[in-house]
Design a protein around this motif. Structure first.
Motif, mmCIF file in Angstrom:
data_model
loop_
_atom_site.group_PDB
_atom_site.id
_atom_site.type_symbol
_atom_site.label_atom_id
_atom_site.label_comp_id
_atom_site.label_asym_id
_atom_site.label_seq_id
_atom_site.Cartn_x
_atom_site.Cartn_y
_atom_site.Cartn_z
ATOM 1 N N UNK A 22 0.863 -1.184 0.000
ATOM 2 C CA UNK A 22 0.000 0.000 0.000
ATOM 3 C C UNK A 22 0.904 1.240 0.000
ATOM 4 N N UNK A 23 0.382 2.358 0.415
ATOM 5 C CA UNK A 23 1.189 3.575 0.525
ATOM 6 C C UNK A 23 2.109 3.426 1.731
ATOM 7 N N UNK A 24 3.319 2.942 1.488
ATOM 8 C CA UNK A 24 4.242 2.652 2.575
ATOM 9 C C UNK A 24 5.608 3.231 2.259
ATOM 10 N N UNK A 25 6.351 3.555 3.294
ATOM 11 C CA UNK A 25 7.732 3.995 3.139
ATOM 12 C C UNK A 25 8.602 2.744 3.061
ATOM 13 N N UNK A 26 9.245 2.534 1.927
ATOM 14 C CA UNK A 26 9.980 1.296 1.702
ATOM 15 C C UNK A 26 11.478 1.498 1.509
ATOM 16 N N UNK A 27 11.961 2.740 1.557
ATOM 17 C CA UNK A 27 13.363 3.005 1.232
ATOM 18 C C UNK A 27 14.336 2.164 2.048
ATOM 19 N N UNK A 28 14.138 2.071 3.360
ATOM 20 C CA UNK A 28 15.052 1.298 4.204
ATOM 21 C C UNK A 28 14.979 -0.192 3.878
ATOM 22 N N UNK A 29 13.761 -0.712 3.712
ATOM 23 C CA UNK A 29 13.607 -2.129 3.368
ATOM 24 C C UNK A 29 14.286 -2.433 2.038
ATOM 25 N N UNK A 30 14.068 -1.600 1.032
ATOM 26 C CA UNK A 30 14.665 -1.828 -0.287
ATOM 27 C C UNK A 30 16.191 -1.794 -0.188
ATOM 28 N N UNK A 31 16.734 -0.814 0.503
ATOM 29 C CA UNK A 31 18.194 -0.732 0.669
ATOM 30 C C UNK A 31 18.727 -1.970 1.379
ATOM 31 N N UNK A 32 18.032 -2.407 2.432
ATOM 32 C CA UNK A 32 18.451 -3.600 3.161
ATOM 33 C C UNK A 32 18.360 -4.851 2.283
ATOM 34 N N UNK A 33 17.332 -4.920 1.454
ATOM 35 C CA UNK A 33 17.188 -6.082 0.570
ATOM 36 C C UNK A 33 18.318 -6.137 -0.454
ATOM 37 N N UNK A 34 18.691 -4.983 -1.021
ATOM 38 C CA UNK A 34 19.833 -4.980 -1.940
ATOM 39 C C UNK A 34 21.111 -5.392 -1.211
ATOM 40 N N UNK A 35 21.351 -4.836 -0.024
ATOM 41 C CA UNK A 35 22.543 -5.215 0.755
ATOM 42 C C UNK A 35 22.556 -6.722 1.002
ATOM 43 N N UNK A 36 21.408 -7.272 1.351
ATOM 44 C CA UNK A 36 21.290 -8.698 1.637
ATOM 45 C C UNK A 36 21.535 -9.529 0.392
ATOM 46 N N UNK A 37 20.924 -9.134 -0.725
ATOM 47 C CA UNK A 37 21.085 -9.872 -1.977
ATOM 48 C C UNK A 37 22.539 -9.892 -2.422
ATOM 49 N N UNK A 38 23.191 -8.728 -2.417
ATOM 50 C CA UNK A 38 24.596 -8.666 -2.835
ATOM 51 C C UNK A 38 25.486 -9.460 -1.881
ATOM 52 N N UNK A 39 25.250 -9.360 -0.575
ATOM 53 C CA UNK A 39 26.062 -10.087 0.405
ATOM 54 C C UNK A 39 25.918 -11.599 0.238
ATOM 55 N N UNK A 40 24.740 -12.045 -0.202
ATOM 56 C CA UNK A 40 24.478 -13.472 -0.388
ATOM 57 C C UNK A 40 24.873 -13.953 -1.782
ATOM 58 N N UNK A 41 25.424 -13.044 -2.591
ATOM 59 C CA UNK A 41 25.857 -13.370 -3.946
ATOM 60 C C UNK A 41 24.685 -13.777 -4.839
ATOM 61 N N UNK A 42 23.512 -13.143 -4.595
ATOM 62 C CA UNK A 42 22.328 -13.446 -5.387
ATOM 63 C C UNK A 42 22.092 -12.415 -6.466
ATOM 64 N N UNK A 43 21.115 -12.714 -7.310
ATOM 65 C CA UNK A 43 20.721 -11.781 -8.378
ATOM 66 C C UNK A 43 19.297 -11.292 -8.202
ATOM 67 N N UNK A 44 18.587 -11.854 -7.242
ATOM 68 C CA UNK A 44 17.235 -11.422 -6.948
ATOM 69 C C UNK A 44 16.880 -11.802 -5.527
ATOM 70 N N UNK A 45 15.979 -11.032 -4.936
ATOM 71 C CA UNK A 45 15.534 -11.313 -3.568
ATOM 72 C C UNK A 45 14.130 -10.745 -3.402
ATOM 73 N N UNK A 46 13.210 -11.600 -2.986
ATOM 74 C CA UNK A 46 11.828 -11.181 -2.762
ATOM 75 C C UNK A 46 11.612 -10.889 -1.282
ATOM 76 N N UNK A 47 10.727 -9.951 -1.001
ATOM 77 C CA UNK A 47 10.454 -9.547 0.383
ATOM 78 C C UNK A 47 10.120 -10.723 1.299
ATOM 79 N N UNK A 48 9.325 -11.719 0.867
ATOM 80 C CA UNK A 48 9.039 -12.816 1.794
ATOM 81 C C UNK A 48 10.288 -13.611 2.190
ATOM 82 N N UNK A 49 11.337 -13.549 1.394
ATOM 83 C CA UNK A 49 12.564 -14.262 1.750
ATOM 84 C C UNK A 49 13.260 -13.634 2.950
ATOM 85 N N UNK A 50 12.901 -12.393 3.279
ATOM 86 C CA UNK A 50 13.434 -11.745 4.482
ATOM 87 C C UNK A 50 12.320 -11.528 5.510
ATOM 88 N N UNK A 51 11.220 -12.285 5.362
ATOM 89 C CA UNK A 51 10.153 -12.273 6.349
ATOM 90 C C UNK A 51 9.130 -11.165 6.209
#
Length: 168
Positions: A22-51
């Motif tokens: 919905x209308x949500x502030x997602x900047x921190x989540x998105x930044x954290x998801x990119x950090x997580x994806x790159x750290x895990x050597x992945x090419x994609x990461x969906x929100x449910x994969x981080x709970x």
């Protein structure tokens, strides 16, 4: 930002259908998801994969070749698919160490909302199309194992459980 823990199968949250963003502030989540994806050597990461059971994912299909092309898809919809399927081995950050043959259309047309709130529609093919479909599956509670027939799934689950047992 932060590297988040990635849920591992068979965590039940990986089988949940995610709610629209919905209308949500997602900047921190998105930044954290990119950090997580790159750290895990992945090419994609969906929100449910981080709970986070929301319909969004991040991807960057080119960073391993040296050029970053980060993309965020919020509330994506696959509008059309190429009729010709291709089977390729897929890995998943939530099922580490196991590759699964998955048949998918070679090209897709996707509509999504970007992090800035703009709505986009574009065609993707090749690895980008495969990555989008893989992450889109996560938003619907589907993992790579779900693409297998019962016998193949049982064998791959046993392989995964054996790997998991040696890493604990």
């Amino acid at each position: 930002m932060a590297v988040l823990p990635i849920l591992k199968w068979p965590d039940p949250r990986l089988s949940q259908h995610c709610a629209p963003v919905e209308q949500e502030q997602l900047d921190d989540l998105i930044a954290d998801m990119f950090d997580t994806m790159y750290a895990a050597n992945g090419r994609g990461l969906a929100a449910p994969q981080v709970g986070v059971l929301k319909r969004l994912f991040v991807m960057d299909c080119t960073w391993k070749e040296g050029k970053r092309s980060p993309m965020v898809m919020i509330n994506p919809s696959i509008m059309a698919v190429e009729r010709v399927p291709v089977t390729m081995e897929e890995g998943c950050l939530s099922i580490p160490g196991v590759m699964v043959p998955v048949e998918r259309p070679v090209a897709v047309t996707v509509q999504w909302t970007a992090a800035e709130g703009d709505i986009h529609m574009a065609d993707f093919d090749g690895f980008e199309a495969r990555c989008i479909q893989h992450e889109f599956d996560h938003l619907n509670g589907t993992v790579t194992f779900d693409h297998l027939d019962p016998e193949a799934r049982s064998a791959v689950e046993a392989e995964y459980n054996a790997l998991k047992g040696t890493s604990e």
